[in-house]
Motif scaffolding. Structure first.
Motif, PDB file in Angstrom:
ATOM      1  N   MET A   1       2.461  -8.147  12.915  1.00 13.73           N
ATOM      2  CA  MET A   1       2.726  -6.872  13.584  1.00 13.73           C
ATOM      3  C   MET A   1       3.166  -7.044  15.039  1.00 13.73           C
ATOM      4  O   MET A   1       4.094  -6.367  15.467  1.00 13.73           O
ATOM      5  N   PRO A   2       2.535  -7.924  15.836  1.00 17.58           N
ATOM      6  CA  PRO A   2       2.999  -8.061  17.220  1.00 17.58           C
ATOM      7  C   PRO A   2       4.470  -8.454  17.312  1.00 17.58           C
ATOM      8  O   PRO A   2       5.202  -7.950  18.174  1.00 17.58           O
ATOM      9  N   LEU A   3       4.927  -9.362  16.438  1.00 19.51           N
ATOM     10  CA  LEU A   3       6.332  -9.780  16.459  1.00 19.51           C
ATOM     11  C   LEU A   3       7.247  -8.631  16.047  1.00 19.51           C
ATOM     12  O   LEU A   3       8.315  -8.426  16.640  1.00 19.51           O
ATOM     13  N   ILE A   4       6.847  -7.869  15.044  1.00 13.07           N
ATOM     14  CA  ILE A   4       7.651  -6.725  14.603  1.00 13.07           C
ATOM     15  C   ILE A   4       7.750  -5.694  15.718  1.00 13.07           C
ATOM     16  O   ILE A   4       8.812  -5.122  15.965  1.00 13.07           O
ATOM     17  N   ASP A   5       6.650  -5.466  16.445  1.00 10.77           N
ATOM     18  CA  ASP A   5       6.691  -4.556  17.589  1.00 10.77           C
ATOM     19  C   ASP A   5       7.644  -5.075  18.658  1.00 10.77           C
ATOM     20  O   ASP A   5       8.423  -4.312  19.242  1.00 10.77           O
ATOM     21  N   GLU A   6       7.575  -6.378  18.909  1.00 11.65           N
ATOM     22  CA  GLU A   6       8.415  -6.967  19.950  1.00 11.65           C
ATOM     23  C   GLU A   6       9.899  -6.836  19.607  1.00 11.65           C
ATOM     24  O   GLU A   6      10.735  -6.598  20.486  1.00 11.65           O
ATOM     25  N   LEU A   7      10.234  -6.959  18.322  1.00 13.32           N
ATOM     26  CA  LEU A   7      11.631  -6.877  17.892  1.00 13.32           C
ATOM     27  C   LEU A   7      12.088  -5.434  17.667  1.00 13.32           C
ATOM     28  O   LEU A   7      13.242  -5.201  17.329  1.00 13.32           O
ATOM     29  N   ASP A   8      11.164  -4.498  17.806  1.00 15.83           N
ATOM     30  CA  ASP A   8      11.486  -3.073  17.678  1.00 15.83           C
ATOM     31  C   ASP A   8      12.094  -2.764  16.306  1.00 15.83           C
ATOM     32  O   ASP A   8      13.146  -2.135  16.197  1.00 15.83           O
ATOM     33  N   VAL A   9      11.420  -3.213  15.260  1.00 16.73           N
ATOM     34  CA  VAL A   9      11.886  -3.018  13.886  1.00 16.73           C
ATOM     35  C   VAL A   9      11.493  -1.614  13.415  1.00 16.73           C
ATOM     36  O   VAL A   9      10.334  -1.204  13.542  1.00 16.73           O
ATOM     37  N   GLU A  25       3.899   5.661  10.237  1.00 13.51           N
ATOM     38  CA  GLU A  25       4.518   4.943  11.356  1.00 13.51           C
ATOM     39  C   GLU A  25       3.437   4.108  12.036  1.00 13.51           C
ATOM     40  O   GLU A  25       2.441   4.642  12.524  1.00 13.51           O
ATOM     41  N   LEU A  26       3.607   2.769  12.038  1.00 11.22           N
ATOM     42  CA  LEU A  26       2.545   1.864  12.475  1.00 11.22           C
ATOM     43  C   LEU A  26       2.956   1.023  13.679  1.00 11.22           C
ATOM     44  O   LEU A  26       4.141   0.753  13.895  1.00 11.22           O
ATOM     45  N   ALA A  27       1.954   0.615  14.421  1.00  8.52           N
ATOM     46  CA  ALA A  27       2.135  -0.333  15.516  1.00  8.52           C
ATOM     47  C   ALA A  27       0.947  -1.288  15.508  1.00  8.52           C
ATOM     48  O   ALA A  27      -0.106  -1.003  14.920  1.00  8.52           O
ATOM     49  N   SER A  28       1.112  -2.416  16.151  1.00  3.57           N
ATOM     50  CA  SER A  28       0.057  -3.430  16.191  1.00  3.57           C
ATOM     51  C   SER A  28      -1.158  -2.928  16.988  1.00  3.57           C
ATOM     52  O   SER A  28      -1.006  -2.255  18.012  1.00  3.57           O
ATOM     53  N   ASP A  29      -2.342  -3.253  16.509  1.00  3.56           N
ATOM     54  CA  ASP A  29      -3.579  -2.905  17.196  1.00  3.56           C
ATOM     55  C   ASP A  29      -4.593  -4.019  16.944  1.00  3.56           C
ATOM     56  O   ASP A  29      -5.327  -4.009  15.948  1.00  3.56           O
ATOM     57  N   ARG A  35      -5.862  -4.302  11.994  1.00  6.73           N
ATOM     58  CA  ARG A  35      -4.852  -4.860  12.903  1.00  6.73           C
ATOM     59  C   ARG A  35      -3.635  -3.947  13.095  1.00  6.73           C
ATOM     60  O   ARG A  35      -2.566  -4.400  13.465  1.00  6.73           O
ATOM     61  N   ALA A  36      -3.769  -2.686  12.806  1.00  6.37           N
ATOM     62  CA  ALA A  36      -2.653  -1.752  12.966  1.00  6.37           C
ATOM     63  C   ALA A  36      -3.202  -0.366  13.271  1.00  6.37           C
ATOM     64  O   ALA A  36      -4.357  -0.049  12.967  1.00  6.37           O
ATOM     65  N   LYS A  37      -2.371   0.466  13.853  1.00  5.82           N
ATOM     66  CA  LYS A  37      -2.746   1.848  14.138  1.00  5.82           C
ATOM     67  C   LYS A  37      -1.569   2.767  13.814  1.00  5.82           C
ATOM     68  O   LYS A  37      -0.402   2.351  13.827  1.00  5.82           O
ATOM     69  N   GLN A  79      -7.119   1.507  -7.163  1.00  5.64           N
ATOM     70  CA  GLN A  79      -8.495   1.996  -7.212  1.00  5.64           C
ATOM     71  C   GLN A  79      -9.272   1.670  -5.928  1.00  5.64           C
ATOM     72  O   GLN A  79     -10.377   2.133  -5.737  1.00  5.64           O
ATOM     73  N   GLY A  80      -8.682   0.881  -5.087  1.00  8.08           N
ATOM     74  CA  GLY A  80      -9.381   0.515  -3.858  1.00  8.08           C
ATOM     75  C   GLY A  80      -9.622  -0.979  -3.791  1.00  8.08           C
ATOM     76  O   GLY A  80      -9.281  -1.740  -4.698  1.00  8.08           O
ATOM     77  N   ILE A  81     -10.228  -1.404  -2.733  1.00  8.09           N
ATOM     78  CA  ILE A  81     -10.471  -2.829  -2.490  1.00  8.09           C
ATOM     79  C   ILE A  81     -11.926  -3.135  -2.804  1.00  8.09           C
ATOM     80  O   ILE A  81     -12.838  -2.426  -2.368  1.00  8.09           O
ATOM     81  N   ALA A  82     -12.132  -4.179  -3.576  1.00  2.00           N
ATOM     82  CA  ALA A  82     -13.502  -4.539  -3.955  1.00  2.00           C
ATOM     83  C   ALA A  82     -14.327  -4.873  -2.719  1.00  2.00           C
ATOM     84  O   ALA A  82     -13.825  -5.450  -1.746  1.00  2.00           O
ATOM     85  N   GLU A  83     -15.583  -4.492  -2.753  1.00  2.00           N
ATOM     86  CA  GLU A  83     -16.472  -4.715  -1.625  1.00  2.00           C
ATOM     87  C   GLU A  83     -16.541  -6.200  -1.293  1.00  2.00           C
ATOM     88  O   GLU A  83     -16.725  -7.042  -2.159  1.00  2.00           O
ATOM     89  N   GLY A  84     -16.323  -6.528  -0.054  1.00  2.00           N
ATOM     90  CA  GLY A  84     -16.413  -7.908   0.383  1.00  2.00           C
ATOM     91  C   GLY A  84     -15.112  -8.670   0.297  1.00  2.00           C
ATOM     92  O   GLY A  84     -15.020  -9.794   0.777  1.00  2.00           O
ATOM     93  N   ASP A  85     -14.066  -8.081  -0.310  1.00  2.00           N
ATOM     94  CA  ASP A  85     -12.786  -8.772  -0.436  1.00  2.00           C
ATOM     95  C   ASP A  85     -11.959  -8.715   0.841  1.00  2.00           C
ATOM     96  O   ASP A  85     -10.962  -9.407   0.966  1.00  2.00           O
ATOM     97  N   ALA A  86     -12.298  -7.832   1.761  1.00  2.00           N
ATOM     98  CA  ALA A  86     -11.537  -7.692   3.000  1.00  2.00           C
ATOM     99  C   ALA A  86     -12.502  -7.321   4.127  1.00  2.00           C
ATOM    100  O   ALA A  86     -13.547  -6.716   3.875  1.00  2.00           O
ATOM    101  N   PRO A  87     -12.150  -7.697   5.364  1.00  2.00           N
ATOM    102  CA  PRO A  87     -13.056  -7.417   6.493  1.00  2.00           C
ATOM    103  C   PRO A  87     -12.937  -5.984   6.989  1.00  2.00           C
ATOM    104  O   PRO A  87     -13.122  -5.713   8.160  1.00  2.00           O
ATOM    105  N   PHE A  88     -12.569  -5.047   6.106  1.00  2.00           N
ATOM    106  CA  PHE A  88     -12.452  -3.648   6.501  1.00  2.00           C
ATOM    107  C   PHE A  88     -12.703  -2.786   5.272  1.00  2.00           C
ATOM    108  O   PHE A  88     -12.659  -3.256   4.141  1.00  2.00           O
TER     109      PHE A  88
END
Length: 461
Positions: A1-9, A25-29, A35-37, A79-88
């Protein structure tokens, strides 16, 4: 995401997953678990052929799209992300998406789909098509980015205030008005400085010495004209109209060439027009596009004759994107000729006998163009009405009793629409031989078509 923001994609197209997704519409966070907002931009909506397309104005972030699948493999509804498969958590992640599976027309993710990306100077448009169970592709939805409004608004903001307007500012004011006319109704509604242009135009009228601040005098938009006529346009409907073409009949047209004609508002603002027929001494027909025509109201436009004309007028500007094909039949043609329609976006080839056109009062339209089809047809290639879910077909026609009696089948087809490679038309409009009624036929019609009586006249248009 930071690189995509820098290149204004603006847009990222990605694959692998057999699933239709579109993010907000997303940007790096870096401080967010995902890691996005989400960012928020103003949105304008265009309606084309019954389908709404949302455009983000001056989008600042990036939209990520997975087009779906072009084969037989389809992922089921997420159906969603299984519990524990991602840090969010699910909610944080799914909140980044504007579309997840399905679509506007289908509720599942079991259909093939593909994207059409259109890029112009001021817009990026993404149209999504879905292939149904009949193996036919249909326009499902669209979205895009609009960067054409802000440059025009900045041009308006740069105009002097009305109190400081000088005659030397006239070219800049005219250029600003021309720029506004390139925008759609939705784009114009988003302009913040349109009133500045209107005030400048009014001030110029006063400086020319023939317009007053209270509107009691109307300036001559073309000072070289030898004559002018006021033409009143009335909207008696219960809804406002915008970007509307209106048909103007000019009785007793002055004996001057057509290229000396011009059309303007009471503020001397040029009005886009197309001359259908020109008949000095008789009735001429002109089509004009009005930016706005409020409900239950009338407005006056001024026709100028014998002057410098409208050197910057483009007749195609009368017909917005809502019109896929417009034909007046005001010009004769020989077999094999290619006729470009009034929109400039469609071209038809004359097949069969030659076509003779004239102006007259056929079908009650005084001064309009008419043509009699006798062993000939106009055939348009391409996909007329592409990217529309619904469309209106309007035809002014007439047939003599002899024409009806001479029909060889049950119906004389006057207009037909057929897909490339298909044997039968998908739509036919014509006259029934049995009773002279107008009839519309579609292969999938589940009930008898509605018909209406039409008068028998002596010519066709």
């Amino acid at each position: 995401m930071p690189l995509i923001d820098e290149l204004d994609v603006d847009l990222v197209l990605q694959g692998h997953d057999h699933y239709w997704t579109r993010t907000e519409e997303l940007a790096s966070d870096p401080d967010s678990p995902v890691r996005a907002k989400r960012l928020k931009s103003d949105v304008i909506t265009e309606v084309i052929g019954g389908i709404k397309i949302d455009y983000k104005v001056d989008q600042r972030g990036t939209v990520f799209v997975t087009p779906g699948t072009a084969g037989s493999k389809h992922y089921g509804q997420m159906q969603g992300i299984a519990e524990g498969d991602a840090p969010f958590g699910n909610e944080e992640y799914l909140d980044l998406f504007d579309r997840l599976g399905g679509g506007v027309r289908f509720s599942s993710n079991s259909y093939e789909s593909f994207l059409e990306v259109l890029v112009t100077d001021g817009r990026l448009t993404v149209n999504r098509h879905e292939v149904g169970s009949n193996d036919k592709a249909s326009f499902a939805e669209g979205f895009g980015i609009d960067r054409g409004i802000t440059p025009v608004d900045e041009q308006l903001a740069a105009l002097p205030k009305a109190a400081g307007i000088k005659l030397t500012d006239e070219p800049a004011v005219a250029a600003a008005r021309a720029a506004v006319r390139t925008l759609t109704k939705a784009q114009r509604a988003h302009l913040a400085h349109l009133d500045r242009l209107e005030a400048a135009e009014a001030a110029l009228g006063e400086l020319h010495g023939t317009a007053s601040s209270d509107g009691s005098d109307v300036a001559w938009a073309d000072p070289e004209a030898t004559e002018r006529q006021p033409l009143t346009v009335t909207n008696d409907q219960r809804r406002d109209l915008a970007d509307v073409p209106v048909r103007l009949q000019i009785a007793h047209t002055p004996e001057v060439p057509a290229d000396t004609f011009a059309l303007a508002t009471s503020r001397s603002v040029p009005v886009p027009f197309e001359i259908e027929t020109w008949a000095p001494g008789g009735t001429s027909v002109v089509w004009a596009k009005l930016d706005e025509l409020p409900k239950r109201s009338s407005q006056v436009v001024w026709a100028y004759f014998g002057g410098r004309g409208a050197t910057t007028n483009d007749p195609r500007d009368v017909w917005s994107r809502q019109f896929a094909l417009v034909e007046h039949f005001a010009n004769s043609a020989s077999s094999g000729d290619v006729l470009v329609d009034a929109t400039g976006r469609a071209a038809g080839t004359l097949v069969g006998a030659d076509l003779e056109s004239a102006s007259g009062s056929a079908a009650g339209l005084t001064g309009g163009g008419t043509a009699r089809f006798d062993g000939s047809r106009l055939q348009y290639g391409g996909n007329i009405g592409k990217n529309t879910r619904e469309f209106t077909l309007s035809v002014v026609l007439s047939m003599t009793p002899e024409d009806v009696a001479g029909l060889t089948g049950g119906m004389g087809t006057l207009v037909a629409r057929k897909a490339a490679g298909e044997d039968d038309p998908a739509l036919q409009l014509g006259i029934r031989k049995a009773d002279g009624l107008v009839q519309t036929l579609t292969p999938s019609a589940a009930r008898p078509p509605r018909s209406r009586r039409t008068a028998n006249r002596t010519s066709s248009r």
